[in-house]
Design an enzyme around this catalytic site. Structure first.
Site, PDB file in Angstrom:
ATOM      1  N   HIS A   1       0.825  -1.192  -0.161  1.00 17.72           N
ATOM      2  CA  HIS A   1      -0.015   0.072  -0.061  1.00 17.72           C
ATOM      3  C   HIS A   1       0.810   1.231  -0.072  1.00 17.72           C
ATOM      4  O   HIS A   1       0.323   2.260   0.335  1.00 17.72           O
ATOM      5  CB  HIS A   1      -0.861   0.092   1.228  1.00 17.72           C
ATOM      6  CG  HIS A   1      -2.108  -0.985   0.982  1.00 17.72           C
ATOM      7  ND1 HIS A   1      -2.802  -1.366   2.135  1.00 17.72           N
ATOM      8  CD2 HIS A   1      -2.440  -1.967  -0.035  1.00 17.72           C
ATOM      9  CE1 HIS A   1      -3.761  -2.449   1.752  1.00 17.72           C
ATOM     10  NE2 HIS A   1      -3.445  -2.773   0.521  1.00 17.72           N
TER      11      HIS A   1
ATOM     12  N   CYS B   1       1.976  13.748 -13.306  1.00 16.58           N
ATOM     13  CA  CYS B   1       3.117  12.815 -13.875  1.00 16.58           C
ATOM     14  C   CYS B   1       3.614  11.958 -13.385  1.00 16.58           C
ATOM     15  O   CYS B   1       4.797  11.235 -13.869  1.00 16.58           O
ATOM     16  CB  CYS B   1       3.988  14.155 -14.555  1.00 16.58           C
ATOM     17  SG  CYS B   1       4.888  14.587 -13.303  1.00 16.58           S
TER      18      CYS B   1
HETATM   19  N1  APR Z   1      -1.481  -7.212  17.625  1.00 18.20           N
HETATM   20  C1  APR Z   1      -1.807  -7.835  16.593  1.00 18.20           C
HETATM   21  N2  APR Z   1      -3.100  -7.370  16.054  1.00 18.20           N
HETATM   22  C2  APR Z   1      -3.594  -6.449  16.400  1.00 18.20           C
HETATM   23  C3  APR Z   1      -3.049  -5.906  17.622  1.00 18.20           C
HETATM   24  C4  APR Z   1      -1.685  -6.205  18.072  1.00 18.20           C
HETATM   25  N3  APR Z   1      -1.105  -5.554  19.014  1.00 18.20           N
HETATM   26  N4  APR Z   1      -3.905  -4.678  17.759  1.00 18.20           N
HETATM   27  C5  APR Z   1      -4.764  -4.877  17.020  1.00 18.20           C
HETATM   28  N5  APR Z   1      -4.773  -5.823  16.075  1.00 18.20           N
HETATM   29  C6  APR Z   1      -5.655  -6.308  14.843  1.00 18.20           C
HETATM   30  C7  APR Z   1      -6.924  -5.864  15.114  1.00 18.20           C
HETATM   31  O1  APR Z   1      -7.853  -6.759  15.868  1.00 18.20           O
HETATM   32  C8  APR Z   1      -7.346  -5.724  13.572  1.00 18.20           C
HETATM   33  O2  APR Z   1      -7.659  -7.170  13.238  1.00 18.20           O
HETATM   34  O3  APR Z   1      -5.130  -5.479  13.902  1.00 18.20           O
HETATM   35  C9  APR Z   1      -6.141  -5.516  12.752  1.00 18.20           C
HETATM   36  C10 APR Z   1      -5.966  -4.137  12.351  1.00 18.20           C
HETATM   37  O4  APR Z   1      -6.843  -4.190  11.195  1.00 18.20           O
HETATM   38  P1  APR Z   1      -7.058  -2.717  10.076  1.00 18.20           P
HETATM   39  O5  APR Z   1      -7.242  -1.583  11.083  1.00 18.20           O
HETATM   40  O6  APR Z   1      -8.263  -2.972   9.232  1.00 18.20           O
HETATM   41  O7  APR Z   1      -5.601  -2.961   9.392  1.00 18.20           O
HETATM   42  P2  APR Z   1      -5.264  -3.537   8.073  1.00 18.20           P
HETATM   43  O8  APR Z   1      -5.724  -4.732   7.866  1.00 18.20           O
HETATM   44  O9  APR Z   1      -3.852  -3.464   7.978  1.00 18.20           O
HETATM   45  O10 APR Z   1      -6.047  -2.776   7.283  1.00 18.20           O
HETATM   46  C11 APR Z   1      -5.983  -3.049   5.606  1.00 18.20           C
HETATM   47  O11 APR Z   1      -7.102  -0.739   5.238  1.00 18.20           O
HETATM   48  O12 APR Z   1      -7.690   1.508   5.299  1.00 18.20           O
HETATM   49  C12 APR Z   1      -6.739   0.313   4.748  1.00 18.20           C
HETATM   50  O13 APR Z   1      -4.821   0.936   3.466  1.00 18.20           O
HETATM   51  C13 APR Z   1      -5.235   0.863   4.827  1.00 18.20           C
HETATM   52  O14 APR Z   1      -3.451  -0.759   4.747  1.00 18.20           O
HETATM   53  C14 APR Z   1      -4.672  -0.599   5.295  1.00 18.20           C
HETATM   54  C15 APR Z   1      -5.853  -1.553   5.145  1.00 18.20           C
END
Ligand code: APR
Length: 246
Positions: free
Chosen positions: A126, A137
């Site tokens: 990402h 550009c």
């Molecule tokens: N260790 C492991 N997991 C954790 C922790 C921790 N300490 N704290 C929270 N989590 C988990 C949450 O339970 C959740 O399932 O991390 C996850 C975070 O999920 P998202 O916020 O949805 O993040 P992600 O999956 O990376 O999102 C994907 O969404 O908005 C876009 O571009 C953005 O890259 C991002 C993409």
């Protein structure tokens, strides 16, 4: 056999490991996730992704979007890798030295903390919040943007400079996606760490790995209950890596 021993055996015996990380791996570094089981904690429960993370949002109001990313950069700039980033980096380094395991690291995170921890290579699906390029550009914008409140102008074409992160509706960087698909396709262990597995195409990598016979392991304090997961380890990434002595 206890599940923890099974997991340890899988980790030790795998020839090719594909690790996919999400925002949760940086949570213990003090960086907010996007979606959190706890209401009001994830960024997308406080901010509108359509406004702040889409091309239409930027075209409608570039200033607001630019300033939001400047704010996030400001919040992230002093953050340090946590035990999960460090454990993954050590694992990769060991695999380079021993040569008996290939560990590919694919991240959805844009914060650069895997690199700061010493991971190499890191496939960024990402983009990277510290980089900028011209909307018009595509020229990479090298100049520092620290403290800049107004959207910078491209010195080549006069277009608007934007953060080099992938917004909703945008294609992933081709090379990064090829690396991710290839790592998932050929691994025998797929490790999903700290991702809600809601955003595609990254969320489809675990199923791709499983379709080729890989075991899928998930580390998350709120397991996603995905049907592709073989082993769920409920816990914070940093704590789990420590507990497993990885
Ligand atoms: N260790 C492991 N997991 C954790 C922790 C921790 N300490 N704290 C929270 N989590 C988990 C949450 O339970 C959740 O399932 O991390 C996850 C975070 O999920 P998202 O916020 O949805 O993040 P992600 O999956 O990376 O999102 C994907 O969404 O908005 C876009 O571009 C953005 O890259 C991002 C993409």
């Amino acid at each position: 056999m206890e599940i923890e021993q099974e997991v340890l055996d899988l980790i030790e015996n795998a020839k090719r490991v594909c690790i996919l990380t999400g925002a949760g791996v940086s949570a213990e570094s003090g960086i907010a996730t996007f979606r959190d089981a706890q209401e009001g904690k994830g960024l997308w429960s406080q901010y509108d992704p359509q406004q702040l993370a889409s091309i239409d949002g930027f075209l409608n109001d570039p200033q607001t979007v630019w300033q939001w990313y400047q704010w996030r950069r400001d919040v992230n700039k002093d953050k340090e890798p946590n035990p999960a980033h460090l454990a993954i980096a050590r694992w990769q380094q060991r695999s380079h030295q021993d040569g008996n395991q290939l560990v590919s690291l694919i991240t959805q995170n844009v914060d650069g903390l895997h690199q700061k921890a010493g991971s190499s290579p890191v496939t960024e699906l990402h983009g990277n919040i510290w980089h900028n390029h011209c909307l018009q550009c595509n020229q990479i914008h090298q100049a520092s943007v620290e403290g800049l409140e107004a959207v910078p102008e491209c010195t080549y074409c006069g277009g608007q400079v934007r953060p080099s992160v992938v917004w909703f509706g945008e294609a992933l960087p081709e090379q990064a996606w090829r690396e991710a698909e290839s790592a998932a396709y050929s691994c025998d262990l797929f490790l999903s760490v700290g991702t809600s597995s809601q955003v595609y195409p990254a969320a489809g990598l675990a199923a791709l790995a499983k379709s080729q016979g890989a075991k899928v392991l998930e580390i998350n304090p709120d397991p996603t209950n995905s049907s592709v997961v073989d082993y769920q380890i409920a816990g914070k990434a940093g704590e789990v890596f420590k507990r497993f002595n990885i």
